[in-house]
Design an enzyme around this catalytic site. Structure first.
Site, mmCIF file in Angstrom:
data_model
loop_
_atom_site.group_PDB
_atom_site.id
_atom_site.type_symbol
_atom_site.label_atom_id
_atom_site.label_comp_id
_atom_site.label_asym_id
_atom_site.label_seq_id
_atom_site.Cartn_x
_atom_site.Cartn_y
_atom_site.Cartn_z
ATOM 1 N N GLU A 96 5.791 -4.220 2.368
ATOM 2 C CA GLU A 96 4.490 -5.210 3.288
ATOM 3 C C GLU A 96 4.767 -5.688 4.112
ATOM 4 O O GLU A 96 3.789 -5.586 5.428
ATOM 5 C CB GLU A 96 5.154 -6.392 2.262
ATOM 6 C CG GLU A 96 4.010 -8.079 2.626
ATOM 7 C CD GLU A 96 4.287 -9.610 2.442
ATOM 8 O OE1 GLU A 96 5.547 -9.143 1.323
ATOM 9 O OE2 GLU A 96 3.617 -10.153 2.489
ATOM 10 N N HIS B 180 2.132 -2.396 6.061
ATOM 11 C CA HIS B 180 1.211 -3.012 5.911
ATOM 12 C C HIS B 180 0.769 -4.412 6.812
ATOM 13 O O HIS B 180 -0.801 -4.460 7.096
ATOM 14 C CB HIS B 180 1.132 -3.780 4.655
ATOM 15 C CG HIS B 180 0.383 -4.883 4.541
ATOM 16 N ND1 HIS B 180 0.998 -6.493 4.179
ATOM 17 C CD2 HIS B 180 -0.785 -5.754 3.700
ATOM 18 C CE1 HIS B 180 0.393 -7.074 4.052
ATOM 19 N NE2 HIS B 180 -1.266 -6.555 3.649
HETATM 20 CU CU1 CUO Z 1 -2.472 -10.981 1.840
HETATM 21 CU CU2 CUO Z 1 -2.548 -7.950 3.415
HETATM 22 O O1 CUO Z 1 -1.655 -9.368 2.660
HETATM 23 O O2 CUO Z 1 -3.473 -10.236 3.187
#
Ligand code: CUO
Length: 672
Positions: free
Chosen positions: A338, A353
């Site tokens: 994440e 991410h």
């Molecule tokens: Cu919800 Cu990329 O994690 O937007």
């Protein structure tokens, strides 16, 4: 001005705070009592604010009042973490009120709202308070900017009570020349964007206090909720004759899809920047945001993540190997990708991410030479509007699947439920044919006035168009031949029956298309059982009224336990988007139902008053995730040997039925 309703007495519509003079900002100081009495005259309620010795707010105030605020930007995250700590750390609600009132006119409004919301959700003594809908406070993140001029005009010229709703155009961000634009009603749906914003509010990836981040299976839920978004989006693409979304996995390749948000930030008084077709991401060097990061950093993190998956373990900050096993692997990976602050090792595996969002959201001004802020991908309230969101998350999901496909497939004993079999399965909507679902358009009104500064008070409604479907009921016949009373978890999924070419799916591909519709526990008496379940009871969704919360319809009675529940639970997929649009002639889908053994699913805890009715994607507030199985079970792994198709996968406690989803494009219904 009449101010935030968070501390407002129930039922009162206007409140003023009696603010100590010292708390007034320079601009208002000279007006002193005058400004208080001006707003005070009409107020139904006055809230005294105590003067206390204030904590150091220099860090939160270091973000300009008129800057954009993004949790994805590390500097902003640190600032937010500090303000959350301050709010959470205040000894009493009165002290929190004092510091919040003081900060309200000094801190960036988005930052203020975010930090206060997180604090109110996590403090023991404020959990019962009502968080206003984010769309109410910041409608500019959800609606075409042209609407606001009309709203101002209506509010200024027409007296409260006689105002007409302002119609938000149906599809205003692009034309049909862009095939991606067919998905406008999904990407730009207010309910979907509110769900996503709320999810990230409930599961923040950073906070000074680790306990706010360290929630049960949060990494796994990050994977699962976003995996489901991609599955749903793909089904929606099939409803528009488009193929599955392609991964954004080559960072050196231009992003074909452009996006022009046509929204203005009312706080920053600037337009949200667009991204032109075929824009590439570039190395970032933005001093203001303290970001200096190359695409090669992103690639390096990605390679290390893949290496960890292939080796089957990650290496934590002390050099220990943590296995990516069946039980904990996906949760660790979720936090790592994440990345949240509970990532096992951010210095090695990075912030993949989140930084992907940042690279994409700054593609138009990577070195800040044009003094532009981030695009919609930089904000969880707006990111899902942009086609590239789905390309990025399709790639994120692909990495998670790289891990999932390495796990041992479920064996028959892990899937069967001895003595339990399904003998019948049907869906029916009122007055419709069996196994046919129907969708249409609906218009609903949402009050935008709270988010408008310096306009006359009173409601001004915006009327927007969204997808809707006729509610339906599942009827499931279950035989219990075990001779004793049993409990089972009913798991309902749906997926398109064929792929883009009309060919039957391989299980390994179709499993990724499976959209969860519902999950609930049933009691099974010996013999025949008939289970009826309404679509509106889904464990995935929350009702429309709760998504928007400013609509008074169906609001539970004041002070009732239902009302408390109602207020807490803004996280949940919007009920009106439970099923995809389908096609005018009907989209052929398969509906899958499984009854699993509750003894293997159960999590012993009490759920009373815990906001548990959208648990599938949101978990349960302050509780464990209420299902012991891996999220997405039984479709989260590859099938056992010899199973190529869904029908071969079925055990007696599972069943499938063909369902058709029909869309009537000419039917537009006004919400009553
Ligand atoms: Cu919800 Cu990329 O994690 O937007």
């Amino acid at each position: 001005r009449p101010t935030e309703p968070v501390f407002m007495e129930k039922g009162k519509t206007s409140t003023v705070f009696d603010v100590p003079d010292k708390y007034l900002t320079k601009r208002y100081e000279r007006l002193g009592n005058e400004i208080q009495s001006r707003f005070g005259e009409k107020a139904e309620q006055r809230v005294p604010v105590r003067e206390i010795s204030l904590p150091d707010l220099r860090i939160p105030m270091s973000l300009g009042r008129d800057e954009q605020f993004s949790l994805f930007v590390p500097r902003h995250r640190r600032i937010a973490g500090r303000l959350i700590d301050i709010f959470v750390g205040m000894r009493t609600v009165d002290d929190l009120l004092s510091v919040a009132v003081y900060a309200r006119d000094r801190v960036n409004p988005y930052l203020f709202n975010h930090a206060l919301s997180v604090a109110l959700l996590h403090r023991e003594d404020t959990k019962g308070l009502d968080l206003p809908s984010f769309a109410q406070n910041f409608p500019d993140k959800f609606v075409d900017s042209q609407v606001f001029r009309q709203v101002r005009e209506e509010a200024t010229v027409v007296p409260d009570g006689s105002r007409m709703p302002i119609v938000v155009p149906r599809d205003y961000t692009a034309s049909d020349l862009d095939p991606e634009h067919r998905l406008w009603y999904f990407r730009e749906d207010m309910g979907i964007n509110l769900h996503h914003w709320h999810w990230h509010l409930v599961y923040p990836f950073e906070a000074g206090d680790r306990r706010i981040v360290e929630k049960d299976r949060r990494g796994e839920l990050f994977y699962y909720m976003h995996q489901q978004v991609i599955a749903r989006y793909n089904m929606e693409r099939f409803s528009n004759n488009l193929a599955r979304v392609t991964r954004f996995n080559n960072f050196r390749e231009p992003i074909a899809e452009g996006y022009f948000p046509k929204m203005d930030s009312l706080v920053a008084s600037r337009a949200w920047p667009p991204r032109f077709d075929n824009t590439s991401i570039k190395d970032l060097n933005r001093e203001l945001d303290q970001i200096n990061l190359d695409i090669s950093d992103l690639e390096r993190w990605r390679d290390r993540i893949f290496e960890a998956i292939h080796q089957g373990f990650v290496v934590d900050a002390s050099g220990n190997r943590i296995p990516l096993d069946e039980r904990r692997g996906i949760d660790i990976l979720g936090n790592m990708l994440e990345a949240s602050i509970i990532s096992p090792n951010q210095s090695v595996y990075g912030d993949f991410h989140n930084m992907g969002h940042v690279f994409i959201s700054y593609a138009h001004d990577p070195d800040h030479r044009h003094l532009e802020s981030f695009g919609v991908m930089g904000d969880s309230a707006t990111a899902m509007r942009d086609p590239v969101f789905y390309r990025w998350h399709a790639y994120i999901d692909d990495i998670f699947q790289e891990h999932k496909t390495r796990l041992t497939p479920y064996t028959l004993p892990q899937l069967q439920y001895d003595g339990i079999s399904i003998s019948g399965l049907q869906v029916s909507s009122e007055g419709g044919q069996p196994n046919v679902l129907s969708t249409f358009w609906q218009q609903s009104d949402v009050d935008l006035s709270r988010g408008m500064d310096f306009v006359p008070r009173g409601n001004v409604f915006a009327r927007f168009t969204h997808l809707q479907h006729t509610p339906f009921t599942y009827t499931i016949n279950v035989n219990n031949d075990s001779g004793a009373q049993r409990f089972g978890t009913v798991r309902i999924f749906t997926a398109p029956k064929t792929d883009e070419r009309g060919q039957p799916w391989l299980f390994r591909d179709q499993r990724l298309m499976m959209v969860e519709l519902d999950k609930f526990v049933v009691q099974l008496n010996p013999g025949q059982n008939t289970i009826r379940r309404r679509s509106t009871e889904s464990s995935v969704t929350i009702p429309f009224e709760r998504t928007f919360r400013n609509l008074e319809v169906n609001r539970p009675a004041q002070g009732s336990p239902e009302e408390l529940e109602f207020n807490f639970c803004g996280c949940g997929w919007p009920q009106h988007m439970l099923i995809p649009k389908g096609l005018p002639g009907g989209m052929r889908c398969e509906l899958f139902v499984m009854v699993s053994n509750y003894e293997d699913d159960r999590v012993d805890q009490t759920l009373v008053g815990a906001c548990s009715d959208a648990a599938s994607y949101c978990g349960v507030r302050d509780r464990l995730y209420p299902d012991r199985r891996a999220m997405g079970y039984p479709f989260d792994r590859l099938p056992r040997q010899g199973v190529d198709r869904l029908v071969q996968f079925l055990t007696p406690n599972m069943s499938i039925v063909d369902v058709s989803i029909r869309h009537d494009a000419n039917r537009v219904v006004m919400r009553q």
